[in-house]
Motif scaffolding. Sequence first.
Motif, PDB file in Angstrom:
ATOM      1  N   GLY A 221       0.818  -1.209   0.000  1.00 49.65           N
ATOM      2  CA  GLY A 221       0.000   0.000   0.000  1.00 49.65           C
ATOM      3  C   GLY A 221       0.850   1.257   0.000  1.00 49.65           C
ATOM      4  N   ASP A 222       2.128   1.127  -0.385  1.00 49.49           N
ATOM      5  CA  ASP A 222       3.072   2.250  -0.393  1.00 49.49           C
ATOM      6  C   ASP A 222       3.175   2.902   0.986  1.00 49.49           C
ATOM      7  N   ARG A 223       3.226   2.058   2.008  1.00 52.59           N
ATOM      8  CA  ARG A 223       3.404   2.561   3.375  1.00 52.59           C
ATOM      9  C   ARG A 223       4.794   2.168   3.896  1.00 52.59           C
ATOM     10  N   GLY A 224       5.149   2.782   5.050  1.00 47.00           N
ATOM     11  CA  GLY A 224       6.432   2.435   5.670  1.00 47.00           C
ATOM     12  C   GLY A 224       7.544   3.327   5.154  1.00 47.00           C
ATOM     13  N   PRO A 225       8.760   3.074   5.643  1.00 44.91           N
ATOM     14  CA  PRO A 225       9.874   3.963   5.300  1.00 44.91           C
ATOM     15  C   PRO A 225      10.252   3.914   3.821  1.00 44.91           C
ATOM     16  N   GLU A 340      14.951  -6.371   8.255  1.00 42.12           N
ATOM     17  CA  GLU A 340      15.310  -5.074   8.844  1.00 42.12           C
ATOM     18  C   GLU A 340      15.360  -3.962   7.804  1.00 42.12           C
ATOM     19  N   TYR A 341      15.524  -4.311   6.540  1.00 40.67           N
ATOM     20  CA  TYR A 341      15.717  -3.320   5.478  1.00 40.67           C
ATOM     21  C   TYR A 341      14.614  -2.268   5.530  1.00 40.67           C
ATOM     22  N   PRO A 342      14.872  -0.938   5.411  1.00 37.43           N
ATOM     23  CA  PRO A 342      16.130  -0.328   4.997  1.00 37.43           C
ATOM     24  C   PRO A 342      17.148  -0.128   6.117  1.00 37.43           C
ATOM     25  N   ALA A 343      16.841  -0.593   7.338  1.00 40.39           N
ATOM     26  CA  ALA A 343      17.869  -0.501   8.381  1.00 40.39           C
ATOM     27  C   ALA A 343      18.964  -1.511   8.043  1.00 40.39           C
ATOM     28  N   HIS A 344      20.141  -1.252   8.555  1.00 36.42           N
ATOM     29  CA  HIS A 344      21.307  -2.068   8.244  1.00 36.42           C
ATOM     30  C   HIS A 344      21.179  -3.450   8.874  1.00 36.42           C
ATOM     31  N   SER A 345      21.619  -4.471   8.175  1.00 34.29           N
ATOM     32  CA  SER A 345      21.631  -5.808   8.754  1.00 34.29           C
ATOM     33  C   SER A 345      22.748  -6.609   8.102  1.00 34.29           C
ATOM     34  N   LYS A 346      23.473  -7.313   8.920  1.00 33.59           N
ATOM     35  CA  LYS A 346      24.581  -8.123   8.365  1.00 33.59           C
ATOM     36  C   LYS A 346      24.314  -9.609   8.587  1.00 33.59           C
ATOM     37  N   THR A 347      23.053  -9.939   8.992  1.00 32.06           N
ATOM     38  CA  THR A 347      22.752 -11.332   9.298  1.00 32.06           C
ATOM     39  C   THR A 347      22.997 -12.210   8.067  1.00 32.06           C
ATOM     40  N   GLU A 348      23.683 -13.306   8.298  1.00 32.12           N
ATOM     41  CA  GLU A 348      23.949 -14.223   7.190  1.00 32.12           C
ATOM     42  C   GLU A 348      23.001 -15.406   7.295  1.00 32.12           C
ATOM     43  N   GLU A 349      22.153 -15.575   6.321  1.00 32.62           N
ATOM     44  CA  GLU A 349      21.192 -16.688   6.341  1.00 32.62           C
ATOM     45  C   GLU A 349      21.252 -17.431   5.018  1.00 32.62           C
ATOM     46  N   LEU A 350      21.100 -18.746   5.122  1.00 34.77           N
ATOM     47  CA  LEU A 350      21.171 -19.581   3.923  1.00 34.77           C
ATOM     48  C   LEU A 350      19.926 -19.372   3.057  1.00 34.77           C
ATOM     49  N   ILE A 351      20.114 -19.179   1.771  1.00 32.02           N
ATOM     50  CA  ILE A 351      18.997 -18.942   0.857  1.00 32.02           C
ATOM     51  C   ILE A 351      18.665 -20.238   0.103  1.00 32.02           C
ATOM     52  N   THR A 352      17.374 -20.589   0.085  1.00 34.23           N
ATOM     53  CA  THR A 352      16.939 -21.718  -0.746  1.00 34.23           C
ATOM     54  C   THR A 352      16.327 -21.145  -2.008  1.00 34.23           C
TER      55      THR A 352
END
Length: 423
Positions: A221-225, A340-352
């Motif tokens: 709905g074009d809301r949020g940051p 977290e985006y657009p806040a910074h995040s460096k979490t590394e998670e495996l992508i399927t």
Amino acid sequence: MKVLIIGAGGREHALAYKMAQSTEVDAVFVAPGNAGTALESKVSNVDINPFDFMALARFAKNERISLTVVGPETPLADGLVDFFVSQDLPCFGPCKAAAQLEASKVFSKEFMTRCNIPTAKYQNFKEIQAAKAYVREQGTPIVIKASGLAGGKGVVVAQTEEEAFTTIENFLNHATLGLAGSEIVIEEFLEGEEASFIVMSDGQHVVPLASSQDHKARDDGDRGPNTGGMGAYSPAPVVTPTLHDEIMKRVIQPVIDEMRNMGHPYIGFLYAGIMITNDQKINVLEFNCRLGDPEAQPLLMRLKSDLYVHCKAALAGNLDTQTFIWDPRPALGVVMAMEEYPAHSKTEELITLPQSISEDCKIFHAGTVQTDQGIITHGGRILCVTALGNDIKDAQQRVYAVVKQVHWDHCHYRTDIGYRAIM
Ligand code: AMP
Ligand code: GLY
């Protein structure tokens, strides 16, 4: 021929994928690239930082690169093209002086005023009290913009005076954006629908790319940051043929002419963010000196002619000889980001990722890294799933069918990309 693409995002993956399709191109290098570019046929990553101009130029010389294309704005604003040109290395993108159109909002607003390009009423400020007095006088909502490059964090649409004052203090006093916020533009709030109008220029001739539109807000709905963009599609029905002509005449041509008059012809992609009001009035919100991300992903999926040949012609000043061929089918891309985006995040998670997807669909990578365990997230925007369809709705359905097969633990995406174009 060999091509070098500078950057690591989804736009650069799309550029590399498109260049690799050229029959003239034998190899594409991406500095530094991502896990997606590493997997692309004919494409390999080179571990060079986009700000290490010397190392990039050395690589381009050693490999006899016949075309370098710069994806992101910061190396352009820092003069990467000027440096390559000084070394006789062919490099497609605006020079430092021309890239100011994006790198300095103060420059860009003054430029627009001088050339009578329609844009929101504004004033520049370096001093807090004067900025606050202007907000009091103009009322809210009002838009506060850091003049310098701020990676998508430099614009705040303040709904209240309090929010405007806090932003002014953050930018001017607390230097939350560093030097980028040491001067600000305060401008009139405009309402309407935004379109991304992107052209290619050789300094004199201009070829408009197909129209496109992105969704900058993080949530449905074009809301949020505000973000760098959560999804995009092409064409954008809001850009009617009449508006297209008007934008070319009143916005694009004056920029190209004035840049040439100023002694630094605009060579490269030029992106005008346009606000279109309900009564079809246009205003420029911003200029970018590069392709949009994620607009580049659907745009380049639709481009059927040879981007390598187009860029070489532009560098030779012959863009007027080029015919751009577009797939008549629309394309749509959905960005999958970290929660977290657009806040910074460096979490590394495996992508399927899905085992296979149809030919008309493509998963462009952005913040991904290949490891021994598999492909992992590397922060921010991670993927942009893009598809061609018989119409926007069909493209949207194809994309979301693939999005549902992608997984990592803390993933966020919008479920309504393209809604404005679907009646
Ligand atoms: P900019 O980087 O200047 O394009 O600003 C980022 C986003 O902020 C735009 O895409 C708009 O959504 C919003 N924005 C910028 N300027 C204005 C304005 N004058 N009125 C309303 N919204 C704006
Ligand atoms: N998608 C907006 C931008 O590239 O700036």
